[in-house]
Design a protein around this motif. Structure first.
Motif, PDB file in Angstrom:
ATOM      1  N   TYR A  19       0.897   5.511  17.734  1.00  0.00           N
ATOM      2  CA  TYR A  19       1.566   4.186  17.750  1.00  0.00           C
ATOM      3  C   TYR A  19       2.771   4.277  18.836  1.00  0.00           C
ATOM      4  CZ  TYR A  19      -0.118   4.783  12.770  1.00  0.00           C
ATOM      5  OH  TYR A  19      -0.778   5.079  11.830  1.00  0.00           O
TER       6      TYR A  19
ATOM      7  N   PHE B 225      -5.930  -0.680   8.750  1.00  0.00           N
ATOM      8  CA  PHE B 225      -5.098   0.240   9.376  1.00  0.00           C
ATOM      9  C   PHE B 225      -3.627   0.285   8.913  1.00  0.00           C
ATOM     10  CE2 PHE B 225      -7.775   2.826  12.020  1.00  0.00           C
ATOM     11  CZ  PHE B 225      -8.996   1.941  12.149  1.00  0.00           C
ATOM     12  N   GLN B 226      -2.809   1.504   8.809  1.00  0.00           N
ATOM     13  CA  GLN B 226      -1.224   1.526   8.563  1.00  0.00           C
ATOM     14  C   GLN B 226      -0.567   0.519   9.565  1.00  0.00           C
ATOM     15  OE1 GLN B 226       1.834   4.685   8.645  1.00  0.00           O
ATOM     16  NE2 GLN B 226       0.357   5.210   6.825  1.00  0.00           N
TER      17      GLN B 226
ATOM     18  N   GLN C  95      -1.152   0.004  18.575  1.00  0.00           N
ATOM     19  CA  GLN C  95      -1.668   1.099  17.777  1.00  0.00           C
ATOM     20  C   GLN C  95      -3.059   1.581  18.207  1.00  0.00           C
ATOM     21  OE1 GLN C  95      -1.650   0.163  13.549  1.00  0.00           O
ATOM     22  NE2 GLN C  95      -2.952   2.040  12.967  1.00  0.00           N
TER      23      GLN C  95
ATOM     24  N   VAL D 157      -6.334  -0.800  17.779  1.00  0.00           N
ATOM     25  CA  VAL D 157      -6.868  -1.369  16.696  1.00  0.00           C
ATOM     26  C   VAL D 157      -5.914  -2.496  16.418  1.00  0.00           C
ATOM     27  CG1 VAL D 157      -8.023   0.845  15.841  1.00  0.00           C
ATOM     28  CG2 VAL D 157      -5.454   0.532  15.293  1.00  0.00           C
ATOM     29  N   ASP D 158      -4.846  -2.528  17.060  1.00  0.00           N
ATOM     30  CA  ASP D 158      -3.783  -3.607  16.848  1.00  0.00           C
ATOM     31  C   ASP D 158      -2.917  -3.607  18.034  1.00  0.00           C
ATOM     32  OD1 ASP D 158      -1.605  -4.588  13.826  1.00  0.00           O
ATOM     33  OD2 ASP D 158      -1.605  -5.424  16.033  1.00  0.00           O
TER      34      ASP D 158
ATOM     35  N   TYR E 251      12.762   6.987   6.012  1.00  0.00           N
ATOM     36  CA  TYR E 251      12.861   7.606   7.204  1.00  0.00           C
ATOM     37  C   TYR E 251      14.381   7.744   7.542  1.00  0.00           C
ATOM     38  CZ  TYR E 251       7.926   7.355   8.836  1.00  0.00           C
ATOM     39  OH  TYR E 251       6.648   7.453   8.911  1.00  0.00           O
TER      40      TYR E 251
ATOM     41  N   GLN F  76      -6.559   4.126  17.631  1.00  0.00           N
ATOM     42  CA  GLN F  76      -7.125   5.145  16.644  1.00  0.00           C
ATOM     43  C   GLN F  76      -8.367   5.686  17.625  1.00  0.00           C
ATOM     44  OE1 GLN F  76      -6.816   5.915  13.383  1.00  0.00           O
ATOM     45  NE2 GLN F  76      -8.574   6.801  12.726  1.00  0.00           N
TER      46      GLN F  76
ATOM     47  N   LEU G 209       6.368  -2.393  15.971  1.00  0.00           N
ATOM     48  CA  LEU G 209       5.255  -2.076  16.371  1.00  0.00           C
ATOM     49  C   LEU G 209       4.789  -2.832  17.650  1.00  0.00           C
ATOM     50  CD1 LEU G 209       2.814   0.014  16.070  1.00  0.00           C
ATOM     51  CD2 LEU G 209       1.626  -1.631  14.725  1.00  0.00           C
TER      52      LEU G 209
ATOM     53  N   SER H 262      -1.246  -6.959  18.567  1.00  0.00           N
ATOM     54  CA  SER H 262      -0.912  -8.258  18.191  1.00  0.00           C
ATOM     55  C   SER H 262       0.588  -8.355  18.769  1.00  0.00           C
ATOM     56  CB  SER H 262      -1.041  -8.844  16.703  1.00  0.00           C
ATOM     57  OG  SER H 262      -0.380  -7.793  16.082  1.00  0.00           O
TER      58      SER H 262
ATOM     59  N   ARG I 275       0.638  -1.223   0.020  1.00  0.00           N
ATOM     60  CA  ARG I 275       0.120  -0.093  -0.081  1.00  0.00           C
ATOM     61  C   ARG I 275       0.762   1.245   0.004  1.00  0.00           C
ATOM     62  NH1 ARG I 275      -5.277   0.745   3.959  1.00  0.00           N
ATOM     63  NH2 ARG I 275      -5.637   2.802   3.092  1.00  0.00           N
TER      64      ARG I 275
ATOM     65  N   GLY J 199      -4.914   6.726  10.537  1.00  0.00           N
ATOM     66  CA  GLY J 199      -4.164   5.624  10.334  1.00  0.00           C
ATOM     67  C   GLY J 199      -4.880   4.863   9.252  1.00  0.00           C
ATOM     68  N   GLN J 200      -5.875   5.103   8.751  1.00  0.00           N
ATOM     69  CA  GLN J 200      -6.466   4.138   7.691  1.00  0.00           C
ATOM     70  C   GLN J 200      -6.249   4.780   6.110  1.00  0.00           C
ATOM     71  OE1 GLN J 200     -10.797   4.442   9.190  1.00  0.00           O
ATOM     72  NE2 GLN J 200     -10.839   2.331   8.322  1.00  0.00           N
ATOM     73  N   GLU J 201      -5.398   6.020   6.259  1.00  0.00           N
ATOM     74  CA  GLU J 201      -4.941   6.456   5.211  1.00  0.00           C
ATOM     75  C   GLU J 201      -3.453   6.317   4.996  1.00  0.00           C
ATOM     76  OE1 GLU J 201      -8.429   7.410   4.126  1.00  0.00           O
ATOM     77  OE2 GLU J 201      -6.926   7.831   2.633  1.00  0.00           O
ATOM     78  N   ASN J 202      -2.832   6.704   4.073  1.00  0.00           N
ATOM     79  CA  ASN J 202      -1.325   6.421   3.633  1.00  0.00           C
ATOM     80  C   ASN J 202      -0.636   7.499   4.117  1.00  0.00           C
ATOM     81  OD1 ASN J 202       0.160   4.128   3.323  1.00  0.00           O
ATOM     82  ND2 ASN J 202       0.548   4.437   0.868  1.00  0.00           N
ATOM     83  N   GLN J 203      -0.895   8.313   5.337  1.00  0.00           N
ATOM     84  CA  GLN J 203      -0.154   9.400   5.790  1.00  0.00           C
ATOM     85  C   GLN J 203       1.130   9.155   6.496  1.00  0.00           C
ATOM     86  OE1 GLN J 203      -3.672  11.190   7.410  1.00  0.00           O
ATOM     87  NE2 GLN J 203      -4.349  11.796   5.573  1.00  0.00           N
ATOM     88  N   PRO J 204       2.098   9.726   6.487  1.00  0.00           N
ATOM     89  CA  PRO J 204       3.249   9.479   7.433  1.00  0.00           C
ATOM     90  C   PRO J 204       3.189   9.608   8.895  1.00  0.00           C
ATOM     91  CG  PRO J 204       3.394  11.903   6.356  1.00  0.00           C
ATOM     92  CD  PRO J 204       2.127  10.945   5.766  1.00  0.00           C
ATOM     93  N   GLN J 205       3.800   8.528   9.360  1.00  0.00           N
ATOM     94  CA  GLN J 205       4.001   8.860  10.945  1.00  0.00           C
ATOM     95  C   GLN J 205       5.004   9.739  11.138  1.00  0.00           C
ATOM     96  OE1 GLN J 205       3.948   4.801  12.527  1.00  0.00           O
ATOM     97  NE2 GLN J 205       2.680   3.845  11.125  1.00  0.00           N
ATOM     98  N   HIS J 206       4.581  10.485  12.413  1.00  0.00           N
ATOM     99  CA  HIS J 206       5.766  11.323  12.868  1.00  0.00           C
ATOM    100  C   HIS J 206       6.137  10.968  14.188  1.00  0.00           C
ATOM    101  CE1 HIS J 206       5.229  14.203   9.616  1.00  0.00           C
ATOM    102  NE2 HIS J 206       3.985  13.790   9.881  1.00  0.00           N
TER     103      HIS J 206
ATOM    104  N   PHE K 295       7.943   3.633   2.664  1.00  0.00           N
ATOM    105  CA  PHE K 295       8.382   4.896   3.391  1.00  0.00           C
ATOM    106  C   PHE K 295       9.739   4.750   3.744  1.00  0.00           C
ATOM    107  CE2 PHE K 295       4.263   6.435   4.993  1.00  0.00           C
ATOM    108  CZ  PHE K 295       3.415   5.377   4.709  1.00  0.00           C
TER     109      PHE K 295
END
Lengths: 111, 115
Positions: free
Chosen positions: B33, A96-97, B48, B55-56, A36, B50, B45, B58, A31, B98-105, A34
């Motif tokens: 996260y 989720f990502q 996580q 949501v995770d 970093y 939301q 990880l 595991s 998907r 988190g459902q979009e492909n946006q960067p984590q900071h 990335f």
């Protein structure tokens, strides 16, 4: 199982000596990929997101490219301030990502 | 824009003791996260959120690790009791959604040493 392998583990360059870092991945549908940058004692700093094979992105001396099996981070005419660990991570297809990171490439650029 | 804030920066404890880490994400970021980064490895990880829901989780060792995100903003991660293998940097990250492909900071992490 989703996996990311980065090579080389460490790379030493002279200032101005261009090179590339490799990120190979095995993932159940990609998907996003990335890149970093991580400086000692700091958290990872976001550089690029790539979404599909053939895509390229640039920022200053860095250019990231993506194929169906790997990504490259090209560093053109590096400077000492480019010294850092470069991390690659993949977001497998799903809800989720959930990033899966490689172990990174430690880059040292000498003046 | 203020970044992700974490505290403390460093913590040294003995095995079997407990420890807690705190994280304040970027304002407006719905997803938070927690990662564990062992020396020489990439971040892994742990959990996580939301908003204030998990949501995770595991990969969270639930027999000793716990985390919460009350009111969907700040979060705490706790280890009780700590083991030698828990020595690592604990990183907190946030993203808009988190459902979009946006960067984590990422924040700069808490370096935990277990004696």
């Amino acid at each position: 199982e989703d996996q990311v392998t980065q090579s080389p583990e460490a790379l030493r360059l002279q200032e101005g000596e261009s090179s590339s870092l490799n990120c190979s991945y095995t993932v159940s549908g990609l998907r996003g990929l990335f890149w970093y940058r991580q400086d000692p004692g700091k958290g990872p700093e976001f550089l690029f997101t790539l979404y599909s094979a053939g895509e390229e992105k640039e920022k200053e001396r860095l250019k990231a490219t993506l194929t169906k099996k790997e990504s490259f981070l090209h560093i053109t005419a590096p400077k000492p301030e480019d010294s850092a660990t470069y991390l690659c991570a993949v977001h497998p297809r799903g809800g989720f990502q959930k990033l899966v990171f490689g172990t990174g490439t430690r880059l040292l650029v000498s003046p | 824009e203020a970044g992700v804030a974490q505290s403390p920066r460093y913590k040294i404890i003995e095995k079997r003791q407990s420890v807690a880490f705190w994280c304040n994400p970027i304002s407006g970021h719905a997803t938070l996260y927690w990662y564990q980064q062992i020396l020489g490895q990439g971040p892994k990880l742990l959990i996580q959120f939301q908003n204030n829901g998990v949501v995770d989780d595991s990969q969270l060792p639930k027999d000793r690790f716990s985390a919460e995100r009350l009111k969907g903003v700040d979060s705490t991660l706790k280890i009780q009791p700590a083991k030698l293998e828990d020595s690592a940097v604990y990183l907190c990250a946030s993203s808009l959604d988190g459902q979009e492909n946006q960067p984590q900071h990422f924040g700069d992490g808490t370096r935990l040493s277990i004696l």
